[in-house]
Design a protein around this motif. Structure first.
Motif, short mmCIF file in Angstrom:
data_model
loop_
_atom_site.label_atom_id
_atom_site.label_comp_id
_atom_site.label_asym_id
_atom_site.label_seq_id
_atom_site.Cartn_x
_atom_site.Cartn_y
_atom_site.Cartn_z
N PRO A 1 0.82 -1.22 0.00
CA PRO A 1 0.00 0.00 0.00
C PRO A 1 0.85 1.27 0.00
O PRO A 1 0.86 2.05 0.95
CB PRO A 1 -0.81 -0.14 1.29
N ARG B 1 -1.93 -7.60 -4.77
CA ARG B 1 -2.86 -6.65 -4.16
C ARG B 1 -3.98 -7.43 -3.48
O ARG B 1 -4.69 -8.19 -4.11
CB ARG B 1 -3.46 -5.71 -5.21
N THR C 1 -2.90 1.83 5.47
CA THR C 1 -3.86 1.71 4.38
C THR C 1 -5.12 2.48 4.73
O THR C 1 -5.33 2.89 5.89
CB THR C 1 -4.18 0.24 4.08
N GLU D 1 -1.06 4.71 -0.09
CA GLU D 1 -1.71 4.90 1.21
C GLU D 1 -0.69 5.24 2.29
O GLU D 1 -0.89 6.17 3.09
CB GLU D 1 -2.48 3.64 1.59
N LEU E 1 -6.29 -1.51 0.71
CA LEU E 1 -5.25 -2.38 0.17
C LEU E 1 -4.37 -2.93 1.29
O LEU E 1 -3.86 -2.18 2.12
CB LEU E 1 -4.40 -1.59 -0.84
N ASP E 2 -4.20 -4.26 1.30
CA ASP E 2 -3.26 -4.93 2.20
C ASP E 2 -3.46 -4.55 3.66
O ASP E 2 -2.51 -4.29 4.40
CB ASP E 2 -1.81 -4.63 1.79
#
Length: 324
Positions: free
Chosen positions: A86, A160, A118, A89, A129-130
Motif C-alpha cells: 500500500p 494486491r 492503508t 496509502e 489495500l493490504d
C-alpha cells in the motif's frame, strides 16, 4: 508554469532507482503475492532510510514535509520497479489525513519509519489495500475513523489484497486526500509504463528472427516509439497537476498516465509474445499492476467526466489553482 525537475528531484530519483535496482523487487513482489510480506517490509524499512516513507510526514514527526512534486518523483520510480504493498496509502494519503489530527502524534513517526498504512475512501476507493499488514488502517466515512478488516477480495494483481473496511474509533475531521492518492497513482502508472518499455526494448534487442533482432524491424520500432511518445506526453500533465493541485488537472493526469501505461502493457506483451503470458516471466508483475491501478482511485470514465465538467463550467465556477 515550470515543469522541469530540479537537481534535488533528479537526485531523489537516482537514489531511489539505485536502491530498488539492487533490491530484487520482482522476488519481493512474488513473495508478497504468496503471503510472505517480510521481504516487502524489509524493503519498506530501506525506503524509510532514504526518506521516502516520510516524504509527506511533517518534520515535527520525523518526516521531510515534502510536497506533491517530490511525491510524484518518488512514485514514478516506485512504479518503474513494481514495488508491492500500500505505497500510495502509506507514503501519501494516510500521512495527509493524520497530519492535522491529534492522532498524528501517535501514528506519524511510525509511518516515517517505514510502517505500512492503508485507507478506504468510498465510493471511489471502497476497499483498503493490504489491510492485513498495515499498522494504521483508516476509513474516511463522515470523518476519519480507525478501521478493522472485513471480507477480503482478490485483485487482478496477485500482489494486491483488498479488504472491506469496518469503521471504529473516530479520529476527527480531515480532508479526504483523495486527489493526492489519484496523483500518486498516476505517477506510479507512469513509472510502470517506463518499466514495461524497458523490458520490451531489452527483449526486442535480444530476441532474433530471420537473423536479426526483432527490434530492428520497422513495425516493432514504431510500436515502441509510440509508447515512448505517450509516456512523455503524459509526464507534464502529472507534473503540472502536482504543481496546481486542481481536481481537473489531477484527473487529466490520471487519464493520460493510465492510457499511456496501458499502451505500454499491450505493446510489451506483443513484443514478448507467448512467453509474456507465462506466470514465471517477470513481465506479468508490471502487466497486472497496470491493469489494477487503471481502475483504482476512480475509474477512467469518472475522471474524464470530472475534466469535462470543469472545462464546460462557467468561468466563475472554475476551481482556482492551489497556492504554493
Amino acid at each position: 508554469m515550470r515543469f522541469a525537475l530540479g537537481d534535488e528531484h533528479r537526485q531523489l530519483a537516482r537514489t531511489l532507482h539505485d536502491l530498488l535496482s539492487s533490491a530484487d523487487v520482482p522476488s519481493v513482489a512474488r513473495a508478497w503475492a504468496g503471503g510472505e510480506p517480510e521481504p516487502g517490509l524489509t524493503l519498506y524499512a530501506r525506503l524509510a532510510e532514504v526518506g521516502v516513507a516520510g516524504l509527506a510526514v511533517p518534520e515535527r514527526f520525523g518526516g521531510l514535509g515534502a510536497g506533491p512534486v517530490e511525491l510524484v518523483v518518488a512514485f514514478d520510480e516506485l512504479g518503474h520497479h513494481p514495488v508491492p504493498g500500500p505505497l500510495v496509502e502509506s507514503v501519501a494519503v494516510v500521512p495527509a489525513l493524520l497530519a492535522g489530527l491529534p492522532a498524528g502524534e501517535r501514528w506519524l513517526p511510525g509511518l516515517a519509519g517505514g510502517e505500512p498504512a492503508t485507507v478506504a475512501l468510498p465510493p471511489h476507493t471502497p476497499f483498503a489495500l493490504d489491510a492485513d499488514v498495515a499498522t494504521v488502517f483508516a476509513v474516511v466515512d463522515g470523518g476519519v475513523h480507525l478501521a478493522t478488516a472485513g471480507r477480503r477480495h482478490d485483485s487482478v494483481d496477485p500482489a494486491r489484497r483488498l479488504f472491506e473496511a469496518e469503521p471504529g474509533e473516530r479520529l476527527g475531521d480531515a480532508d479526504a486526500a483523495f486527489d493526492l492518492g489519484v496523483l500518486c497513482a498516476a505517477a506510479q502508472l507512469l513509472g510502470l509504463g517506463r518499466g514495461l518499455l524497458d523490458l520490451a526494448c531489452v527483449h526486442a534487442t535480444a530476441r532474433r528472427q530471420f537473423g536479426r533482432p526483432v527490434g530492428a524491424f520497422q513495425a516493432v520500432k514504431h510500436e515502441l516509439a509510440d509508447v515512448l511518445v505517450a509516456l512523455e506526453l503524459a509526464r507534464p500533465l502529472v507534473h503540472g497537476a502536482a504543481v496546481t493541485g486542481t481536481p481537473a488537472d489531477v484527473s487529466a493526469a490520471r487519464v493520460a498516465a493510465a492510457e499511456a501505461a496501458d499502451r505500454a502493457a499491450r505493446v510489451a506483451l506483443q513484443v514478448h509474445g507467448a512467453v509474456g503470458y507465462t506466470r514465471e516471466h517477470d513481465l506479468g508483475l508490471w502487466l497486472t499492476k497496470v491493469r489494477a491501478l487503471r481502475s483504482a482511485w476512480g475509474t477512467q470514465s469518472w475522471h474524464r467526466a470530472r475534466v469535462l465538467e470543469e472545462i464546460t463550467a462557467p468561468a466563475s465556477q472554475i476551481t482556482a489553482p492551489a497556492s504554493r
